[in-house]
Scaffold this active site. Sequence first.
Site, mmCIF file in Angstrom:
data_model
loop_
_atom_site.group_PDB
_atom_site.id
_atom_site.type_symbol
_atom_site.label_atom_id
_atom_site.label_comp_id
_atom_site.label_asym_id
_atom_site.label_seq_id
_atom_site.Cartn_x
_atom_site.Cartn_y
_atom_site.Cartn_z
ATOM 1 C CG ASP A 1 -1.902 -1.759 -15.430
ATOM 2 O OD1 ASP A 1 -1.101 -2.562 -15.953
ATOM 3 O OD2 ASP A 1 -3.073 -1.611 -15.827
ATOM 4 C CG ASP B 1 -1.860 -7.304 -12.880
ATOM 5 O OD1 ASP B 1 -1.491 -6.995 -14.030
ATOM 6 O OD2 ASP B 1 -3.050 -7.375 -12.545
ATOM 7 C CG ASP C 1 -0.426 -0.419 2.499
ATOM 8 O OD1 ASP C 1 0.747 -0.830 2.556
ATOM 9 O OD2 ASP C 1 -1.157 -0.323 3.509
HETATM 10 C C1 IPM Z 1 -1.077 -8.533 -17.471
HETATM 11 C C2 IPM Z 1 -2.561 -8.832 -17.474
HETATM 12 C C3 IPM Z 1 -2.796 -10.294 -17.129
HETATM 13 C C4 IPM Z 1 -2.311 -10.515 -15.694
HETATM 14 C C5 IPM Z 1 -4.232 -10.819 -17.275
HETATM 15 C C6 IPM Z 1 -4.835 -10.477 -18.611
HETATM 16 C C7 IPM Z 1 -4.297 -12.297 -17.046
HETATM 17 O O1 IPM Z 1 -3.248 -7.963 -16.645
HETATM 18 O O2 IPM Z 1 -0.337 -9.176 -18.219
HETATM 19 O O3 IPM Z 1 -0.659 -7.623 -16.744
HETATM 20 O O4 IPM Z 1 -3.055 -10.228 -14.736
HETATM 21 O O5 IPM Z 1 -1.175 -10.957 -15.535
HETATM 22 MN MN MN Z 2 -2.029 -6.318 -15.875
#
Ligand code: IPM
Ligand code: MN
Length: 353
Positions: free
Chosen positions: A248, A244, A220
């Site tokens: 992002d 993940d 967090d």
């Molecule tokens: C990523 C995507 C994948 C993940 C999904 C689509 C399975 O979000 O490659 O980051 O969560 O790893």
């Molecule tokens: Mn992802």
Amino acid sequence: MKIAVLPGDGIGPEIVAQAVKVLEALRADGASIEMETAPIGGAGYDAAGDPLPEATLKLAREADAVLLGAVGGPQYDTLDRPLRPERGLLRIRKELNLFANLRPALLYPELAGASSLKPEVVSGLDLMIVRELTGDVYFGQPRGIEVRNGERVGFNTMLYSESEVRRVAHVAFGIAMKRGRKLCSVEKANVLECSELWKEVMIEVAKDYPEVELSHMYVDNAAMQLIRAPKQFDTIVTGNIFGDILSDAASMLSGSIGMLPSASLDEHNKGMYEPIHGSAPDIAGRNLANPLATILSVAMMYRYTFADTATADRIEGAVKQVIAQGLRTGDIWTEGTQKVSCSEMGDAVVAAL
Ligand code: IPM
Ligand code: MN
Ligand code: NAD
């Protein structure tokens, strides 16, 4: 070198076509590359009733490297879970034992204005996230939805074995050694036993890398620090789900998720290369997507699997050049720059090469 090309769904075919142009340009220049295309994800389901058709997996196994676009789309979201596109992606990662996912976030100086953060917060950013890719709550058993006490419950298992943590730790320390020698292990050890074990193993492995400064951070706080002061990080190592999410978030530091490539490696540096973003159904089929994350993934393929630094540098240099020329797809466009389509961006990179 034999490359399995798996375009997938949504913008996948559009962005992969640009990366293939780059590979074809390198081939025209003397590189010996063979490419073969196969369906995966929703395209695999449509073609063979399976998001990872047998023939696709065979091709990927026999190839030296895999280039992947993205998978998924709303039309597949109501299929039985094993038939969904995302399951095909998880299965190919698992089948090829691609446990180390490298997600670099760096800011091209000209894109400082495209980031949603202040230029001084992101300028000079050069961060590497090492995400464990074949364990965690993504794969842990048991999992499911069942009726307990008269109502449905959904459950997944967050699980890491020591050996799974150890092998990704070695990859991350090795990468930190070649970078700024600072590694931050991100977990949630204040709450989760799984993270407690993760942290213990990280500390053990750190003994093999005395030159690397290891620190620990709860996920967090890490999410907050990435937005507050991202340049405090050099290399981050974290589990599958935290990685993940954090990658992002990190992508916006570089201007757009359309800029972030990735390499998913096994212990022999065989790899699958893909942008970190998804199939972007909202812009698919309109020649709007940013292909640079996919093209930069080809550069990572040269760097990590083909061990050809010169070509990797050359591809990255071509991307730098088109950015410096002021060419922008919609996601990174700012006042005073030139808006181009996905295919025009691909052509510009080939010209710069
Ligand atoms: C990523 C995507 C994948 C993940 C999904 C689509 C399975 O979000 O490659 O980051 O969560 O790893
Ligand atoms: Mn992802
Ligand atoms: P997404 O990454 O596909 O899109 C999020 C937002 O970013 C959208 O507004 C999209 O237009 C934009 N975007 C993404 N890539 C872009 C690019 N190259 N150029 C310009 N804009 C871009 O995430 P989502 O919308 O949550 O997921 C859509 C589908 O993709 C889902 O089915 C999901 O499961 C799948 N997915 C697949 C992968 C993968 O294949 N590795 C990764 C993430 C999501």
